[in-house]
Design a protein around this motif. Structure first.
Motif, short mmCIF file in Angstrom:
data_model
loop_
_atom_site.label_atom_id
_atom_site.label_comp_id
_atom_site.label_asym_id
_atom_site.label_seq_id
_atom_site.Cartn_x
_atom_site.Cartn_y
_atom_site.Cartn_z
N ARG A 39 0.83 -1.20 0.00
CA ARG A 39 0.00 0.00 0.00
C ARG A 39 0.87 1.26 0.00
O ARG A 39 0.63 2.18 -0.77
CB ARG A 39 -0.91 0.01 1.23
CG ARG A 39 -1.87 1.18 1.27
CD ARG A 39 -2.62 1.26 2.59
NE ARG A 39 -1.76 1.50 3.74
CZ ARG A 39 -1.23 2.70 4.04
NH1 ARG A 39 -1.47 3.73 3.29
NH2 ARG A 39 -0.46 2.83 5.11
N LYS A 40 1.92 1.28 0.83
CA LYS A 40 2.82 2.43 0.88
C LYS A 40 3.53 2.63 -0.44
O LYS A 40 3.70 3.76 -0.91
CB LYS A 40 3.84 2.26 2.01
CG LYS A 40 3.27 2.46 3.39
CD LYS A 40 4.33 2.33 4.44
CE LYS A 40 3.77 2.54 5.83
NZ LYS A 40 4.80 2.42 6.88
N GLN A 42 2.42 1.72 -3.44
CA GLN A 42 1.44 2.22 -4.41
C GLN A 42 1.15 3.70 -4.18
O GLN A 42 0.98 4.46 -5.13
CB GLN A 42 0.16 1.40 -4.34
CG GLN A 42 0.36 0.00 -4.90
CD GLN A 42 -0.82 -0.91 -4.66
OE1 GLN A 42 -1.67 -0.65 -3.80
NE2 GLN A 42 -0.89 -2.00 -5.41
N GLU A 43 1.10 4.14 -2.92
CA GLU A 43 0.92 5.56 -2.63
C GLU A 43 2.11 6.37 -3.13
O GLU A 43 1.93 7.46 -3.70
CB GLU A 43 0.74 5.78 -1.13
CG GLU A 43 -0.59 5.33 -0.59
CD GLU A 43 -0.69 5.49 0.92
OE1 GLU A 43 0.29 5.95 1.56
OE2 GLU A 43 -1.76 5.16 1.47
N ALA A 44 3.31 5.86 -2.95
CA ALA A 44 4.51 6.56 -3.41
C ALA A 44 4.52 6.66 -4.93
O ALA A 44 4.88 7.71 -5.49
CB ALA A 44 5.76 5.85 -2.91
N ALA A 46 1.87 6.66 -6.89
CA ALA A 46 0.82 7.61 -7.26
C ALA A 46 1.29 9.04 -7.05
O ALA A 46 1.03 9.92 -7.89
CB ALA A 46 -0.45 7.33 -6.46
N GLU A 47 1.99 9.30 -5.95
CA GLU A 47 2.50 10.65 -5.67
C GLU A 47 3.57 11.03 -6.70
O GLU A 47 3.58 12.15 -7.20
CB GLU A 47 3.09 10.71 -4.26
CG GLU A 47 3.62 12.05 -3.87
CD GLU A 47 2.55 13.13 -3.79
OE1 GLU A 47 2.91 14.32 -4.01
OE2 GLU A 47 1.38 12.82 -3.54
#
Length: 56
Positions: A39-40, A42-44, A46-47
């Protein structure tokens, strides 16, 4: 023309021990820890994609 690919070196001694130890530590993560890391990541991604412009 492409360069030939060199042979992969064989790990010996402390390097081999460290590689095997780190390999085993990755497999010891719980499914919850793996999901959190995914999850972390994928967030990175996306950012980062907000700041990257791809030109074709």
């Amino acid at each position: 023309m492409a360069r030939p690919i060199k042979e992969t070196p064989v790990l010996k001694g402390e390097d081999a021990f460290n590689f095997e130890w780190q390999r085993l530590m990755v497999e010891n993560r719980t499914p919850e820890e793996r999901a959190e890391k995914r999850r972390k990541f994928q967030e990175a991604v996306a950012e980062a994609s907000k700041h990257i412009e791809v030109c074709w």
